[in-house]
Design an enzyme around this catalytic site. Structure first.
Site, PDB file in Angstrom:
ATOM      1  N   ARG A  20     -10.126  -2.953   8.149  1.00 28.21           N
ATOM      2  CA  ARG A  20     -10.534  -1.698   7.268  1.00 28.21           C
ATOM      3  C   ARG A  20     -10.532  -0.440   8.301  1.00 28.21           C
ATOM      4  NH1 ARG A  20     -15.626  -1.142   3.265  1.00 28.21           N
ATOM      5  NH2 ARG A  20     -15.249   1.139   2.333  1.00 28.21           N
TER       6      ARG A  20
ATOM      7  N   ASP B 260      -1.064  10.951   6.068  1.00 25.07           N
ATOM      8  CA  ASP B 260      -2.219  10.296   6.534  1.00 25.07           C
ATOM      9  C   ASP B 260      -3.137  10.739   7.597  1.00 25.07           C
ATOM     10  OD1 ASP B 260      -3.247   7.655   5.350  1.00 25.07           O
ATOM     11  OD2 ASP B 260      -2.851   6.868   7.460  1.00 25.07           O
TER      12      ASP B 260
ATOM     13  N   PRO C 145      -6.266  -2.190   4.682  1.00 22.05           N
ATOM     14  CA  PRO C 145      -6.882  -1.122   5.394  1.00 22.05           C
ATOM     15  C   PRO C 145      -7.585  -0.324   4.898  1.00 22.05           C
ATOM     16  CG  PRO C 145      -4.478  -0.890   4.827  1.00 22.05           C
ATOM     17  CD  PRO C 145      -4.870  -2.334   4.324  1.00 22.05           C
TER      18      PRO C 145
ATOM     19  N   GLN D 145       0.310   4.535  -1.225  1.00 25.77           N
ATOM     20  CA  GLN D 145      -0.142   5.831  -1.046  1.00 25.77           C
ATOM     21  C   GLN D 145      -0.116   6.134   0.508  1.00 25.77           C
ATOM     22  OE1 GLN D 145      -4.328   6.736  -2.426  1.00 25.77           O
ATOM     23  NE2 GLN D 145      -3.693   9.002  -2.458  1.00 25.77           N
TER      24      GLN D 145
ATOM     25  N   GLN E 194       0.813  -1.186   0.080  1.00 22.17           N
ATOM     26  CA  GLN E 194      -0.104  -0.078   0.010  1.00 22.17           C
ATOM     27  C   GLN E 194       0.886   1.071  -0.043  1.00 22.17           C
ATOM     28  OE1 GLN E 194      -3.172   0.966  -0.399  1.00 22.17           O
ATOM     29  NE2 GLN E 194      -2.442   2.937   0.048  1.00 22.17           N
TER      30      GLN E 194
ATOM     31  N   GLY F  97     -10.898   0.625   1.697  1.00 16.97           N
ATOM     32  CA  GLY F  97     -12.060  -0.048   0.936  1.00 16.97           C
ATOM     33  C   GLY F  97     -11.328  -0.242  -0.297  1.00 16.97           C
ATOM     34  N   GLY F  98     -10.591   0.625  -1.074  1.00 19.39           N
ATOM     35  CA  GLY F  98     -10.099   0.391  -2.284  1.00 19.39           C
ATOM     36  C   GLY F  98      -8.880   1.372  -2.371  1.00 19.39           C
ATOM     37  N   MET F  99      -7.938   0.801  -3.518  1.00 17.39           N
ATOM     38  CA  MET F  99      -6.904   1.512  -3.752  1.00 17.39           C
ATOM     39  C   MET F  99      -6.763   1.778  -5.193  1.00 17.39           C
ATOM     40  SD  MET F  99      -4.364   3.392  -2.830  1.00 17.39           S
ATOM     41  CE  MET F  99      -3.553   4.328  -4.151  1.00 17.39           C
ATOM     42  N   GLU F 100      -6.608   2.771  -5.852  1.00 21.06           N
ATOM     43  CA  GLU F 100      -6.823   3.023  -7.374  1.00 21.06           C
ATOM     44  C   GLU F 100      -5.517   2.558  -8.130  1.00 21.06           C
ATOM     45  OE1 GLU F 100      -6.954   5.079  -4.798  1.00 21.06           O
ATOM     46  OE2 GLU F 100      -6.022   7.173  -5.481  1.00 21.06           O
TER      47      GLU F 100
ATOM     48  N   HIS G 276     -16.007   4.387  -7.751  1.00 21.70           N
ATOM     49  CA  HIS G 276     -14.903   5.199  -7.239  1.00 21.70           C
ATOM     50  C   HIS G 276     -13.612   4.905  -7.583  1.00 21.70           C
ATOM     51  CE1 HIS G 276     -13.482   8.066  -3.994  1.00 21.70           C
ATOM     52  NE2 HIS G 276     -12.335   7.113  -3.957  1.00 21.70           N
ATOM     53  N   GLU G 277     -13.184   3.677  -7.509  1.00 20.85           N
ATOM     54  CA  GLU G 277     -11.592   3.294  -7.804  1.00 20.85           C
ATOM     55  C   GLU G 277     -11.404   3.481  -9.364  1.00 20.85           C
ATOM     56  OE1 GLU G 277      -9.976   3.723  -5.392  1.00 20.85           O
ATOM     57  OE2 GLU G 277     -11.290   3.202  -3.980  1.00 20.85           O
TER      58      GLU G 277
ATOM     59  N   LYS H  59     -11.531   2.672   8.131  1.00 19.21           N
ATOM     60  CA  LYS H  59     -12.763   3.420   8.277  1.00 19.21           C
ATOM     61  C   LYS H  59     -13.915   2.699   9.175  1.00 19.21           C
ATOM     62  CE  LYS H  59     -16.746   3.485   5.342  1.00 19.21           C
ATOM     63  NZ  LYS H  59     -17.533   3.387   4.245  1.00 19.21           N
TER      64      LYS H  59
ATOM     65  N   GLU I  79      -9.479  13.291  -4.678  1.00 17.62           N
ATOM     66  CA  GLU I  79     -10.746  12.657  -4.119  1.00 17.62           C
ATOM     67  C   GLU I  79     -11.929  13.353  -4.380  1.00 17.62           C
ATOM     68  OE1 GLU I  79     -10.375   9.472  -3.298  1.00 17.62           O
ATOM     69  OE2 GLU I  79      -8.281   9.324  -2.951  1.00 17.62           O
TER      70      GLU I  79
ATOM     71  N   TYR J 106     -13.204  14.489   0.407  1.00 20.95           N
ATOM     72  CA  TYR J 106     -14.004  13.473  -0.275  1.00 20.95           C
ATOM     73  C   TYR J 106     -15.512  14.337  -0.526  1.00 20.95           C
ATOM     74  CZ  TYR J 106     -11.052   9.508   0.396  1.00 20.95           C
ATOM     75  OH  TYR J 106      -9.815   8.539   0.402  1.00 20.95           O
TER      76      TYR J 106
HETATM   77  N1  BES Z   1      -7.099   6.622  -2.858  1.00 23.24           N
HETATM   78  C1  BES Z   1      -7.961   6.209  -1.643  1.00 23.24           C
HETATM   79  C2  BES Z   1      -7.191   5.332  -0.629  1.00 23.24           C
HETATM   80  C3  BES Z   1      -6.346   6.207   0.051  1.00 23.24           C
HETATM   81  C4  BES Z   1      -6.311   7.242   0.606  1.00 23.24           C
HETATM   82  C5  BES Z   1      -5.039   5.481   0.501  1.00 23.24           C
HETATM   83  C6  BES Z   1      -5.274   8.079   1.090  1.00 23.24           C
HETATM   84  C7  BES Z   1      -4.085   6.095   1.142  1.00 23.24           C
HETATM   85  C8  BES Z   1      -4.239   7.303   1.769  1.00 23.24           C
HETATM   86  C9  BES Z   1      -9.231   5.613  -2.133  1.00 23.24           C
HETATM   87  O1  BES Z   1      -9.551   5.735  -3.563  1.00 23.24           O
HETATM   88  C10 BES Z   1     -10.460   5.556  -1.547  1.00 23.24           C
HETATM   89  O2  BES Z   1     -10.778   6.625  -1.285  1.00 23.24           O
HETATM   90  N2  BES Z   1     -10.816   4.562  -0.843  1.00 23.24           N
HETATM   91  C11 BES Z   1     -11.943   4.969   0.102  1.00 23.24           C
HETATM   92  C12 BES Z   1     -13.419   4.152  -0.647  1.00 23.24           C
HETATM   93  C13 BES Z   1     -13.975   5.064  -1.708  1.00 23.24           C
HETATM   94  C14 BES Z   1     -15.098   4.814  -2.025  1.00 23.24           C
HETATM   95  C15 BES Z   1     -14.426   6.486  -0.758  1.00 23.24           C
HETATM   96  C16 BES Z   1     -11.753   3.749   1.317  1.00 23.24           C
HETATM   97  O3  BES Z   1     -10.721   2.968   1.285  1.00 23.24           O
HETATM   98  O4  BES Z   1     -12.653   3.824   2.232  1.00 23.24           O
HETATM   99 ZN    ZN Z   2     -10.374   7.735  -3.774  1.00 30.50          ZN
END
Ligand code: BES
Ligand code: ZN
Length: 607
Positions: free
Chosen positions: A564, A383, A274, A149, A147, A276-279, A303-304, A566, A326, A391
């Site tokens: 995760r 972070d 950790p 980012q 991971q 939801g998703g990583m692009e 989203h991704e 969140k 974001e 967002y």
């Molecule tokens: N790029 C982010 C994940 C991220 C942000 C990783 C900052 C490290 C540092 C990814 O696109 C993201 O926003 N994921 C969200 C899901 C989204 C639907 C809001 C998540 O992981 O909850």
């Molecule tokens: Zn994102």
């Protein structure tokens, strides 16, 4: 203390250095305005026994100013040697900052074309999570994922770890025979018997999008350009859940231009992932907690996927401009979902987003600087400064612009924005200039209505924030009223509710429901046994404070498997408030299963 040392160090360095510091990104030591890396050939071996990645990173460089040093970022890497044209070359490692790591300074001259760094990752490489077989679905093979980012790429490969530095790459990755390796690149779809995988990424990407996953993985195609990788026991569920991906991609292309990355595949990770998703380009990483069985959480895929434009194609220049990644992506995600599922569906997502925004603003405080869209993350771990503001405040600003100038004009503008800035970075200030010149200056009355600068550089939620109405949520609120008036639950109409309606329902129940009320709700609607992670998470938010014990076992099970952040952050906060000893006991058991970015957040809450 660390902060003071950093400040003193910076002052000391700038005093020694008569030259001006031209770095635009304070989260990277690299000096790409002097010497920039343009292409990487990575050649590494993944050792699951020692939990180490080791090998060689060879960079092609461009010396823009005739400078005599190439500066890379590293954090915790062991540097064995550096060579130029096969000859050992001198290098230095600078001061170790607790957040940023160290500069790796390599002597070069004007004619140096390439530099090779031989290295090993350290024991605490934050980007890496090494999973033992028990932490996977199949329980037979280990798993590794990265991971990168925001600033963790430097913990697994030396690089100019700044969003403004893009490089193309090839990679050779050697892994144990039974495992498949895949990257943010052109990927194999099957295991190779000798475990030596070769990758190519022709499009230049910033280091935070470098990614590697290794495990017992299989591939299933979802459409012409789309597919999914997962462990064998998960692949069917995943391909059912994500069956609309190809359609999403086509919708996105229709709105904002051609997809720039050829293929769009996903990798479903074990539950300790950790995020939801990583692009990661060409290979989004996703949590298995969105496999709800009914495709109800696939806006995360939208989203991704949307990041393939906002973020991966047009990239935030520094982490202070994170909302450009974001906020645009959330806006784009909801437009994709609107096309796919209809306006009422997208409105539910926007309203849940509004609730998240309001919650975040009151948690931070209405006048807190972290509620600005343009952040000031200097001296901090980026972070720690990333919140729902980027967002959702970002989304609502873009929605306001859309509503003010009209969708047609805004879409035309966005398409041009993506084309003009493709494969480049942009910062907030340049964005303001661009949107003024290309959309707003010609319509001064509308421009005045929007108050762009207030949204970006002031705190809280401006009073012209768009209102969102949802007929579906109105019905949910009606159901809550009936419940509170004492109507029998079986008479309340909840048939056909999506998980978004359930989420709205749970979020809007009174916070002080007692155990009896919760038991009635649970009996009628089966929340404790819900297979939907979002619903479960919202439910536990009610059961924890009330001491409704029937959910305890499932709560503990959730905390012991899911990583995760969140979900875990609010759950541990609630648990700690109610019963600190219990929170500590569960956390102690669970901590080893979490990724370092989750641990960093939770240590601050529970320890
Ligand atoms: N790029 C982010 C994940 C991220 C942000 C990783 C900052 C490290 C540092 C990814 O696109 C993201 O926003 N994921 C969200 C899901 C989204 C639907 C809001 C998540 O992981 O909850
Ligand atoms: Zn994102």
């Amino acid at each position: 203390m660390n902060k003071i040392i950093t400040i003193l160090f910076t002052l000391f360095i700038s005093a020694c250095n008569s030259k001006e510091d031209l770095r635009v990104d304070l989260h990277s030591f690299s000096e790409p305005h002097h010497v920039v890396t343009t292409h990487l050939d990575l050649d590494v071996e993944v050792d699951f026994e020692k939990e180490i990645i080791s090998g060689k990173a060879r960079y092609e460089i461009k010396n823009l100013t005739g400078h005599n040093q190439l500066v890379l970022d590293v954090n915790g890497l062991e540097i064995d040697k550096v060579t130029i044209d096969n000859k050992v070359s001198s290098f230095q490692l600078g001061y170790q900052d607790s957040i940023l790591g160290q500069p790796l300074i390599i002597d070069v001259d004007e004619d140096t074309k390439a530099v090779s760094i031989f290295y090993k990752t350290g024991a605490e490489a934050k980007a890496l999570q090494w999973l033992n077989p028990k932490q996977t679905a199949g329980k037979k093979y280990p798993f590794l994922f990265t991971q990168s980012q925001a600033i963790l790429a430097r913990t697994w490969l030396p690089c100019q770890d700044s969003p403004g530095v893009r490089f193309s790459y090839t990679a050779k990755v050697k892994v144990p025979k039974d495992l498949l390796a895949i990257m943010s690149a052109e990927n194999p779809t099957e295991k190779i018997t000798d475990g030596e995988y070769k990758f190519k990424m022709n499009q230049a990407v910033p280091a935070y999008l470098m990614a590697l996953g290794v495990g017992d993985l299989v591939f299933e195609s979802l459409g012409e350009q789309t597919g999914v990788y997962a462990e064998p026991s998960v692949i069917k569920k995943a391909s059912y859940e994500f069956s609309e991906t190809q359609k999403m991609l086509e919708i996105a292309e229709m709105m904002y231009g051609k997809y720039a990355w050829d293929r769009y595949d996903m990798l479903v990770l074990p539950p300790s992932f950790p995020f939801g998703g990583m692009e990661n380009p060409r290979l989004t990483f996703v949590t298995p907690t969105i496999l709800a069985g009914d495709r109800s959480l696939t806006s995360l895929v939208a989203h991704e996927l949307a990041h393939s434009w906002s973020g991966n194609l047009v990239t935030n220049k520094t982490w202070d401009d994170f909302w450009l990644n974001e906020g645009f992506t959330v806006y784009f995600e909801r437009r994709i979902m609107e096309k796919l599922e209809g306006r009422e569906y997208a409105d539910m997502l926007s309203l849940l987003g509004k609730q998240d925004l309001e919650h975040e603003v009151s948690a931070l405080g209405h006048s807190h600087k972290d509620t600005h869209l343009k952040l000031d993350l200097s001296g901090r771990d980026p972070d720690d400064g990333f919140t729902d503001i980027a967002y959702e405040k970002g989304f609502f600003l873009l929605r306001l612009i859309e509503e003010t100038v009209g969708r047609k004009q805004f879409d035309f503008f966005l398409k041009k924005y993506f084309t003009t800035h493709a494969f480049k970075v942009i910062d907030t200030e340049a964005f303001v200039t661009y949107i003024n010149n290309n959309l707003l200056n010609s319509q001064p009355k509308l421009k005045e209505k929007i108050r762009l600068e207030e949204w970006i550089y002031s705190s809280g939620i401006p009073d012209n924030c768009p209102k969102v109405n949802s007929i579906k949520f109105d019905a949910v609120e009606g159901a809550i009223k009936s419940f509170l008036k004492g109507y029998p639950l079986e008479n309340i109409k909840t048939q056909g509710w999506s998980s978004h309606e359930w989420l709205h329902f749970l979020r809007h129940l009174p916070k002080d429901l007692d155990r009896n009320d919760l038991q009635k709700l649970d009996q009628a609607f089966g929340f404790t046994s819900s297979g939907n992670s979002e619903v479960l998470n919202a439910w536990f938010q009610l059961t924890i404070p009330s001491g409704y014990m029937q959910a305890d076992k499932d709560l503990e099970g959730f905390l012991l498997t899911v990583g995760r952040r969140k979900f875990l952050k609010p759950l541990y906060e609630a648990l700690y408030k109610k019963d600190p000893e219990k929170a500590k006991r569960i956390y102690k058991k669970a901590r080893d299963n979490y990724h370092t970015v989750t641990i960093q957040t939770l240590d601050a809450i529970v320890l």
